[in-house]
Design a protein around this motif. Sequence first.
Motif, PDB file in Angstrom:
ATOM      1  N   PRO A 128     -30.151 -91.321 -48.358  1.00  0.00           N
ATOM      2  CA  PRO A 128     -31.532 -90.885 -48.633  1.00  0.00           C
ATOM      3  C   PRO A 128     -32.422 -92.043 -49.071  1.00  0.00           C
ATOM      4  N   ARG A 129     -31.860 -93.035 -49.812  1.00  0.00           N
ATOM      5  CA  ARG A 129     -32.677 -94.157 -50.290  1.00  0.00           C
ATOM      6  C   ARG A 129     -33.207 -95.001 -49.124  1.00  0.00           C
ATOM      7  N   ASP A 130     -32.354 -95.179 -48.099  1.00  0.00           N
ATOM      8  CA  ASP A 130     -32.792 -95.970 -46.933  1.00  0.00           C
ATOM      9  C   ASP A 130     -33.961 -95.278 -46.237  1.00  0.00           C
ATOM     10  N   LEU A 131     -33.867 -93.947 -46.158  1.00  0.00           N
ATOM     11  CA  LEU A 131     -34.943 -93.204 -45.483  1.00  0.00           C
ATOM     12  C   LEU A 131     -36.244 -93.307 -46.281  1.00  0.00           C
ATOM     13  N   VAL A 132     -36.134 -93.232 -47.598  1.00  0.00           N
ATOM     14  CA  VAL A 132     -37.335 -93.360 -48.429  1.00  0.00           C
ATOM     15  C   VAL A 132     -37.945 -94.744 -48.223  1.00  0.00           C
ATOM     16  N   LYS A 133     -37.075 -95.776 -48.219  1.00  0.00           N
ATOM     17  CA  LYS A 133     -37.567 -97.159 -48.012  1.00  0.00           C
ATOM     18  C   LYS A 133     -38.312 -97.270 -46.675  1.00  0.00           C
ATOM     19  N   MET A 134     -37.721 -96.616 -45.664  1.00  0.00           N
ATOM     20  CA  MET A 134     -38.315 -96.655 -44.324  1.00  0.00           C
ATOM     21  C   MET A 134     -39.710 -96.016 -44.328  1.00  0.00           C
ATOM     22  N   LEU A 135     -39.827 -94.885 -45.018  1.00  0.00           N
ATOM     23  CA  LEU A 135     -41.123 -94.196 -45.051  1.00  0.00           C
ATOM     24  C   LEU A 135     -42.147 -94.973 -45.880  1.00  0.00           C
ATOM     25  N   ILE A 136     -41.668 -95.746 -46.868  1.00  0.00           N
ATOM     26  CA  ILE A 136     -42.607 -96.578 -47.633  1.00  0.00           C
ATOM     27  C   ILE A 136     -43.098 -97.717 -46.732  1.00  0.00           C
ATOM     28  N   LYS A 137     -42.160 -98.245 -45.932  1.00  0.00           N
ATOM     29  CA  LYS A 137     -42.539 -99.339 -45.031  1.00  0.00           C
ATOM     30  C   LYS A 137     -43.442 -98.848 -43.892  1.00  0.00           C
ATOM     31  N   TYR A 138     -43.153 -97.654 -43.396  1.00  0.00           N
ATOM     32  CA  TYR A 138     -43.932 -97.110 -42.264  1.00  0.00           C
ATOM     33  C   TYR A 138     -44.527 -95.747 -42.642  1.00  0.00           C
ATOM     34  N   PRO A 139     -45.534 -95.728 -43.534  1.00  0.00           N
ATOM     35  CA  PRO A 139     -46.083 -94.433 -43.981  1.00  0.00           C
ATOM     36  C   PRO A 139     -46.698 -93.623 -42.834  1.00  0.00           C
ATOM     37  N   GLU A 140     -47.087 -94.323 -41.763  1.00  0.00           N
ATOM     38  CA  GLU A 140     -47.712 -93.619 -40.633  1.00  0.00           C
ATOM     39  C   GLU A 140     -46.725 -92.668 -39.925  1.00  0.00           C
ATOM     40  N   SER A 141     -45.422 -92.819 -40.215  1.00  0.00           N
ATOM     41  CA  SER A 141     -44.420 -91.961 -39.566  1.00  0.00           C
ATOM     42  C   SER A 141     -44.375 -90.561 -40.150  1.00  0.00           C
TER      43      SER A 141
END
Length: 300
Positions: A128-141
């Motif tokens: 779950p932490r990796d997914l959160v990091k990803m969404l912080i990096k790409y909020p447009e997703s």
Amino acid sequence: MENNDNSLAETAIESIEALMGKHPGYRRAHAKGSYYEAIFTPNGQAAAYTTAAHLQQKAVKAVVRFSDSSPNPKMIDGLSPVKGMSVEFHLPAGEVTYLVGVTVPVFLTKTPEAFVEMLRLAAEKPGPRDLVKMLIKYPESKAAFRIIKNTKPFLSYSTSCYYPIHAFYFVNKEGKRQAVKYKWVPDETFSLEAKKEAAIHTMDYLEKELDEQLPVGFTLYVTLGEEGDPVDDSTASWPEERTTFAAGHLKIRQKIQQPNDQVIFDPTIVPRGIECSADPVLHARPNIYAASFKRRKMGL
Ligand code: HEM
């Protein structure tokens, strides 16, 4: 530049294979699909904005492919949330143009590189932490993830809306450019009760259901962009209140039993009177699709 594009295309295909397995001879996305003969009848409304031959007054023949988005040709219909509708319009003098749509109105990332990074992360079975990091990096997703998460089981190819997502430009006789987006709206829609039933159907119910429904139809709607509307960003929608009009109707008449599957539905192939926007996801697609085509043609 071209080498970079080719290596991005190869990396994209390899990342899809790492995530979903290799399915020799099949498209590396939208592997399961069926083809239909159709007629597109424009109503003349778009002619003020574009000289494109299929959007004037005369009906043109078309080929339609409906598909499941998964690279796995044995995916159970009810388990994959996104479906595709690809249309090949046959224009005068043997010219063709494509509209390639899916059941969600926005894409996951602004760039193809970010999409490939997401595929790679997904293949590594992230926490779950990796997914959160990803969404912080790409909020447009977030917008696309939210829509996909809320997608109900899919009951019928012929009763869904399909969105070609990217913006294009219409160019008229005077050379005036107008940013546009498209949407296919079905003639028939379906009930909530029917949606619930979708979850209990068999693996390939969509193709059977469509074949029984034929003929079916869709109206092509065009939305006019205004100053400031994002044209180069697949993750961004335009405001609801933008002018939208019907440009024509597609009647899907019968199944093609032995289709020519040597086709690449390339959304950047547009006729005179239409131009591509600079959306980087749109421009990455021809090379990625060609890399997928090369492999499936060779039975790889
Ligand atoms: C970087 C982003 C994308 C990647 C990596 C990707 C990947 C692929 C691949 C590998 C294929 C198979 C091509 C073939 O063998 O002919 C495909 C087909 C398809 N893609 Fe994409 N795609 C992307 C973006 C999109 C977008 C934004 C849309 C929606 C507008 C879309 C809709 C479709 C559809 C409907 C098909 C099936 C075409 C057919 O019926 O043959 N794709 N995609």
